[in-house]
Motif scaffolding. Structure first.
Motif, short mmCIF file in Angstrom:
data_model
loop_
_atom_site.label_atom_id
_atom_site.label_comp_id
_atom_site.label_asym_id
_atom_site.label_seq_id
_atom_site.Cartn_x
_atom_site.Cartn_y
_atom_site.Cartn_z
N PHE A 112 0.86 -1.18 0.00
CA PHE A 112 0.00 0.00 0.00
C PHE A 112 0.90 1.24 0.00
O PHE A 112 1.68 1.44 0.93
CB PHE A 112 -0.90 0.00 1.23
CG PHE A 112 -1.90 -1.14 1.26
CD1 PHE A 112 -3.22 -0.94 0.90
CD2 PHE A 112 -1.50 -2.42 1.65
CE1 PHE A 112 -4.14 -1.98 0.92
CE2 PHE A 112 -2.40 -3.47 1.68
CZ PHE A 112 -3.73 -3.25 1.31
N HIS A 141 -1.31 -1.76 -4.16
CA HIS A 141 -2.55 -1.10 -3.79
C HIS A 141 -2.29 0.40 -3.74
O HIS A 141 -1.47 0.87 -2.95
CB HIS A 141 -3.05 -1.59 -2.42
CG HIS A 141 -3.65 -2.95 -2.45
ND1 HIS A 141 -4.96 -3.18 -2.78
CD2 HIS A 141 -3.10 -4.17 -2.20
CE1 HIS A 141 -5.22 -4.47 -2.73
NE2 HIS A 141 -4.10 -5.10 -2.39
N TRP A 143 -2.97 3.94 -2.62
CA TRP A 143 -3.63 4.56 -1.47
C TRP A 143 -3.29 6.05 -1.50
O TRP A 143 -2.37 6.52 -0.84
CB TRP A 143 -3.13 3.90 -0.19
CG TRP A 143 -3.85 4.37 1.04
CD1 TRP A 143 -5.04 5.04 1.12
CD2 TRP A 143 -3.40 4.22 2.38
NE1 TRP A 143 -5.36 5.30 2.42
CE2 TRP A 143 -4.37 4.80 3.21
CE3 TRP A 143 -2.28 3.63 2.96
CZ2 TRP A 143 -4.25 4.83 4.60
CZ3 TRP A 143 -2.16 3.65 4.33
CH2 TRP A 143 -3.13 4.25 5.15
N SER A 215 -9.16 -1.09 -2.08
CA SER A 215 -7.89 -0.90 -1.37
C SER A 215 -8.11 -0.12 -0.09
O SER A 215 -7.53 -0.44 0.96
CB SER A 215 -6.89 -0.18 -2.28
OG SER A 215 -6.53 -0.99 -3.38
#
Length: 262
Positions: A112, A141, A143, A215
């Motif tokens: 992330f 992911h 973010w 996510s």
């Protein structure tokens, strides 16, 4: 008057001193290397977590970039607000790692990150090197929590992945100081050999928005405070992590296998 020692004797003494110095240096180096390995091993202390079940957290917490509400900019007008989104247990591993089944010895890793995160690029390089060695399966992911440009870059990376160019985009976006204008993104797409118009369309698609929401839902489930954040096999890692510690963790996770249900 005492007779001076011959030059050969002096040279022999110098040789002995050099040899002794090399020996001492070798011992110190060995001890230093052992300390690094021991320190990396001590870093692998885990804390059990109640949720998600079957996961644990690395006791060390590294530096993170401050996070805001992970759902900012992804509001919807339907009856169910995005803050109430969930990922079912049956779909959890696929949502987290991108697939459910992994080859023996391959560690699933979810990463992330935000393109404005100062420490994310260093971890990316470590992960890409290990992925190239066949030791892990890497799932990005996006973010985007560190400004409006983060959201644009996140959407561009997701759209690029749909054309098979995410790795190239990741490297370029992490190194850019340019504003994410349409013109800049078109040029980036052309240099990566993908369709720039399709990139822009995919960036604004509902599928891209849904991926960002998924996510963000996982972020809340794991209670990440900021970027970077990792899930390495069954281990949650918060913040920056040293290369030696990451390698030790990958080795441990290869032995233990994927988390339950994966």
């Amino acid at each position: 008057m005492a007779e001076s020692k011959p030059p050969r004797s002096a040279a022999r003494r110098r040789d002995l001193l050099v040899f002794a110095s090399v020996g001492v240096a070798a011992i110190l180096l060995a001890r230093g290397g052992s300390w690094v390995l021991d320190r990396a091993g001590r870093d692998l202390n885990f804390i059990e977590v109640d949720d998600p079940p079957g996961f644990r957290r690395l006791s060390l917490i590294g530096t993170t970039s401050s996070a805001f509400d992970p759902f900012v900019g992804m509001e919807t007008t339907d009856e169910n607000p995005v803050n109430n989104l969930t990922v079912s247990d049956e779909a959890f591993c696929e949502a987290l790692f991108g697939q459910n089944n992994f080859q023996p010895g391959v560690v699933p890793v979810a990463f992330f990150s935000d393109y404005n995160c100062p420490n994310c690029e260093l971890i990316t390089e470590d992960l890409l090197e290990m992925e190239a060695g066949g030791r892990l399966h890497l799932r990005y992911h996006e973010w985007p929590i560190l400004g409006s440009s983060s959201g644009v870059f996140a959407r561009a990376a997701i759209a690029a992945r749909r054309q098979g160019a995410q790795r190239e985009f990741n490297r370029r976006l992490q190194r850019t100081s340019f504003a994410p204008s349409d013109a800049y993104l078109r040029g980036l797409a052309e240099s990566a050999g993908i369709d720039p118009e399709r990139l822009l369309v995919d960036m604004g698609s509902e599928a891209t928005t849904q991926e960002l929401r998924t996510s963000a839902t996982l972020v809340r489930r794991f209670a990440f405070p900021g970027t970077p954040a990792l899930v390495v096999g069954r281990t949650i890692v918060i913040g920056t992590i040293r290369t030696a510690t990451l390698k030790s963790l990958i080795a441990a996770e290869r032995i233990e296998g994927p988390p339950p249900g994966c």
